[in-house]
Write an enzyme that holds these catalytic residues in place. Structure first.
Site, PDB file in Angstrom:
ATOM      1  N   CYS A 195      53.593  50.506  31.177  1.00  0.00           N
ATOM      2  CA  CYS A 195      52.723  49.684  30.314  1.00  0.00           C
ATOM      3  C   CYS A 195      52.737  50.136  28.855  1.00  0.00           C
ATOM      4  O   CYS A 195      52.330  49.388  27.974  1.00  0.00           O
ATOM      5  CB  CYS A 195      51.294  49.710  30.830  1.00  0.00           C
ATOM      6  SG  CYS A 195      51.153  49.239  32.544  1.00  0.00           S
ATOM      7  N   ASN A 215      46.876  41.991  34.044  1.00  0.00           N
ATOM      8  CA  ASN A 215      47.647  43.085  33.455  1.00  0.00           C
ATOM      9  C   ASN A 215      49.136  42.739  33.522  1.00  0.00           C
ATOM     10  O   ASN A 215      49.697  42.652  34.608  1.00  0.00           O
ATOM     11  CB  ASN A 215      47.340  44.367  34.244  1.00  0.00           C
ATOM     12  CG  ASN A 215      48.079  45.573  33.719  1.00  0.00           C
ATOM     13  OD1 ASN A 215      48.972  45.460  32.872  1.00  0.00           O
ATOM     14  ND2 ASN A 215      47.722  46.737  34.229  1.00  0.00           N
ATOM     15  N   HIS A 243      45.816  47.966  25.593  1.00  0.00           N
ATOM     16  CA  HIS A 243      46.459  47.543  26.831  1.00  0.00           C
ATOM     17  C   HIS A 243      45.452  46.729  27.642  1.00  0.00           C
ATOM     18  O   HIS A 243      44.275  47.085  27.717  1.00  0.00           O
ATOM     19  CB  HIS A 243      46.931  48.762  27.622  1.00  0.00           C
ATOM     20  CG  HIS A 243      47.572  48.401  28.921  1.00  0.00           C
ATOM     21  ND1 HIS A 243      48.458  47.354  29.029  1.00  0.00           N
ATOM     22  CD2 HIS A 243      47.445  48.919  30.173  1.00  0.00           C
ATOM     23  CE1 HIS A 243      48.843  47.257  30.287  1.00  0.00           C
ATOM     24  NE2 HIS A 243      48.244  48.186  31.006  1.00  0.00           N
TER      25      HIS A 243
HETATM   26  O1  UT7 Z   1      48.396  49.392  33.695  1.00  0.00           O
HETATM   27  C1  UT7 Z   1      47.761  50.305  34.555  1.00  0.00           C
HETATM   28  C2  UT7 Z   1      47.518  49.642  35.833  1.00  0.00           C
HETATM   29  N1  UT7 Z   1      46.415  50.065  36.613  1.00  0.00           N
HETATM   30  C3  UT7 Z   1      45.128  50.123  36.210  1.00  0.00           C
HETATM   31  O2  UT7 Z   1      44.787  49.952  35.087  1.00  0.00           O
HETATM   32  C4  UT7 Z   1      44.126  50.400  37.275  1.00  0.00           C
HETATM   33  C5  UT7 Z   1      42.948  51.201  36.805  1.00  0.00           C
HETATM   34  N2  UT7 Z   1      41.915  51.185  37.806  1.00  0.00           N
HETATM   35  C6  UT7 Z   1      41.083  50.133  37.902  1.00  0.00           C
HETATM   36  O3  UT7 Z   1      41.146  49.192  37.144  1.00  0.00           O
HETATM   37  C7  UT7 Z   1      40.032  50.167  38.991  1.00  0.00           C
HETATM   38  O4  UT7 Z   1      40.030  51.441  39.606  1.00  0.00           O
HETATM   39  C8  UT7 Z   1      40.245  49.061  40.091  1.00  0.00           C
HETATM   40  C9  UT7 Z   1      39.944  47.710  39.491  1.00  0.00           C
HETATM   41  C10 UT7 Z   1      41.681  49.096  40.587  1.00  0.00           C
HETATM   42  C11 UT7 Z   1      39.303  49.304  41.256  1.00  0.00           C
HETATM   43  O5  UT7 Z   1      37.961  49.343  40.802  1.00  0.00           O
HETATM   44  P1  UT7 Z   1      37.002  50.511  41.310  1.00  0.00           P
HETATM   45  O6  UT7 Z   1      35.683  50.242  40.739  1.00  0.00           O
HETATM   46  O7  UT7 Z   1      37.659  51.808  40.951  1.00  0.00           O
HETATM   47  O8  UT7 Z   1      36.956  50.253  42.851  1.00  0.00           O
HETATM   48  P2  UT7 Z   1      37.394  51.206  44.055  1.00  0.00           P
HETATM   49  O9  UT7 Z   1      38.860  51.411  44.065  1.00  0.00           O
HETATM   50  O10 UT7 Z   1      36.536  52.411  44.027  1.00  0.00           O
HETATM   51  O11 UT7 Z   1      36.981  50.330  45.296  1.00  0.00           O
HETATM   52  C12 UT7 Z   1      35.619  50.048  45.558  1.00  0.00           C
HETATM   53  C13 UT7 Z   1      35.573  49.196  46.798  1.00  0.00           C
HETATM   54  C14 UT7 Z   1      36.378  49.761  47.972  1.00  0.00           C
HETATM   55  O12 UT7 Z   1      35.664  49.486  49.137  1.00  0.00           O
HETATM   56  P3  UT7 Z   1      34.806  50.634  49.870  1.00  0.00           P
HETATM   57  O13 UT7 Z   1      35.797  51.712  50.201  1.00  0.00           O
HETATM   58  O14 UT7 Z   1      33.785  51.064  48.879  1.00  0.00           O
HETATM   59  O15 UT7 Z   1      34.248  49.917  51.059  1.00  0.00           O
HETATM   60  C15 UT7 Z   1      37.642  48.960  47.961  1.00  0.00           C
HETATM   61  O16 UT7 Z   1      38.239  48.859  49.234  1.00  0.00           O
HETATM   62  O17 UT7 Z   1      36.146  47.914  46.531  1.00  0.00           O
HETATM   63  C16 UT7 Z   1      37.130  47.614  47.527  1.00  0.00           C
HETATM   64  N3  UT7 Z   1      38.160  46.769  46.902  1.00  0.00           N
HETATM   65  C17 UT7 Z   1      38.044  45.439  46.851  1.00  0.00           C
HETATM   66  N4  UT7 Z   1      37.099  44.582  47.278  1.00  0.00           N
HETATM   67  C18 UT7 Z   1      37.281  43.276  47.037  1.00  0.00           C
HETATM   68  C19 UT7 Z   1      39.311  47.156  46.309  1.00  0.00           C
HETATM   69  N5  UT7 Z   1      39.964  46.073  45.857  1.00  0.00           N
HETATM   70  C20 UT7 Z   1      39.202  45.000  46.176  1.00  0.00           C
HETATM   71  C21 UT7 Z   1      39.331  43.618  45.962  1.00  0.00           C
HETATM   72  N6  UT7 Z   1      38.366  42.808  46.412  1.00  0.00           N
HETATM   73  N7  UT7 Z   1      40.397  43.099  45.311  1.00  0.00           N
END
Ligand code: UT7
Length: 340
Positions: free
Chosen positions: A127, A297, A267
């Site tokens: 990225c 993204n 970004h």
């Molecule tokens: O260019 C670089 C590319 N990558 C990034 O920039 C990613 C950077 N990270 C992020 O943007 C965030 O960490 C995410 C958007 C990917 C995730 O957000 P988060 O607040 O960190 O959520 P999490 O990973 O802690 O997940 C929280 C919950 C989980 O469920 P449990 O374990 O609490 O029951 C996940 O399984 O949300 C669940 N989850 C979803 N639920 C509905 C993860 N993805 C989804 C989804 N829909 N798409």
């Protein structure tokens, strides 16, 4: 006769300032909304919107390649720069989704736009690639090696997306952005760039398959190794730290304060990351150009598309100081300060 050492014709010339003289972008027509995704995996518009800010993203057609999107963005940048493609000396394509492992995607772009006098290569900095490209272009122009450089960020991320993994498939989209750089004989242009990498974090965002370490085999494809793997929380944490550091370093090198900046082009990964940066570096969110709600993204293309939109919409004006700041897999990061 004693042989004289060769002297570089460039060495006696003063360093040159480098300006962006044209920008362009392209996104595919097909829109995939959060509602569409909620019919594909266990997710919802509410979850995606509140956790990321993304509402929809663009999806390239099956036969639409990264180089095709890159070429369309490039032609728009060339048109705005009012130059002929034949004047381009170097094409740099930043991408994590090249048409092929080789030849470079930049070679396909060269053929498509008729830039027959250009040398071509790709940049692999995920990225952060577009700003790495701007820095490389600047070095070539400043040193009088080249006059005109085309830098492109282009991605077909949906070609490496695992559509059954809700942790990643809701985040990404396709598109391309481009900029033509040249010495313009005025003070306007790139003032400072800071680029950096920390290879200790190669295991938080990566695509394991397709390279020499894990070649394409039926078994590897069955294991989805040809798709994006990510530890989202860790990437989030590192992204905030890296982008704050890159912003501070680029501003310091430019001799400017954050209060001098008219527009920040970050970004476009997650609105929460952008909000955290705004808060931590002390600049209102309104100064950030954000389009991730429409495109998700798009990796190396993201900041390039945003720059083009900010330029064409009049959001950035001549004389404005602009901060562009990015992070990506690697981890890679970069910050660039420009006078528009
Ligand atoms: O260019 C670089 C590319 N990558 C990034 O920039 C990613 C950077 N990270 C992020 O943007 C965030 O960490 C995410 C958007 C990917 C995730 O957000 P988060 O607040 O960190 O959520 P999490 O990973 O802690 O997940 C929280 C919950 C989980 O469920 P449990 O374990 O609490 O029951 C996940 O399984 O949300 C669940 N989850 C979803 N639920 C509905 C993860 N993805 C989804 C989804 N829909 N798409």
């Amino acid at each position: 006769m004693k042989r004289q050492p060769r002297s570089s014709p460039r060495s006696a010339k003063p360093l040159r300032t480098v300006s962006i003289i044209g920008t362009g972008s392209y996104v595919p027509e097909k829109v995939l909304t959060n509602a569409d995704l909620s019919r594909m995996v266990d997710t919802s518009d509410d979850w995606i919107t509140t956790r990321t800010g993304i509402k929809e993203r663009r999806i390239a057609a099956k036969d639409e390649t990264t180089s095709e999107m890159a070429a369309k963005a490039a032609l728009r940048a060339i048109e705005q720069a009012k130059i002929s493609a034949k004047e381009i000396n170097l094409i740099l394509v930043a991408t994590a989704t090249p048409d092929m492992l080789f030849p470079a995607t930049a070679c396909f772009v060269q053929k498509k736009i008729g830039a027959t006098n250009a040398a071509c290569l790709d940049i692999s900095a995920a990225c952060a690639g577009f700003l790495f490209g701007l820095e490389i272009a600047q070095q070539f122009i400043t040193s009088h090696t080249h006059d005109t450089v085309l830098v492109i960020g282009a991605e077909k991320l949906t070609s490496i997306t695992n559509w059954t993994d809700r942790n990643t498939c809701v985040l990404f989209g396709d598109g391309a952005g481009a900029a033509v750089l040249r010495h313009r004989g005025s003070a306007h242009g790139v003032i400072s760039t800071h680029i950096g990498t920390d290879g200790h974090y190669t295991d938080i965002l990566f695509m394991p398959g397709g390279g020499s370490r894990c070649p394409i085999t039926r078994e590897n494809v069955d294991l989805n190794l040809n798709t994006i793997h990510m530890i989202g929380k860790e990437v989030y944490k590192q992204a905030v730290t890296a982008m704050i550091r890159a912003s501070k370093k680029a501003l310091e090198q430019a001799g400017l304060s954050i209060h001098d900046i008219a527009c920040v082009i970050p970004h476009q990964a997650n609105l929460r990351i952008i909000e955290a940066i705004a808060d931590r570096i002390g600049i209102p969110l309104e100064k950030f150009y954000v389009n991730l709600d429409r495109y998700g993204n798009t990796s190396a293309a993201a900041v390039a598309i945003a720059l083009d939109e900010a330029n064409r919409s009049g959001r950035i004006k001549p004389g404005d100081y602009i901060l562009m700041v990015v992070f990506g897999a690697g981890l890679t990061w970069a910050g660039t300060v420009l006078e528009w």
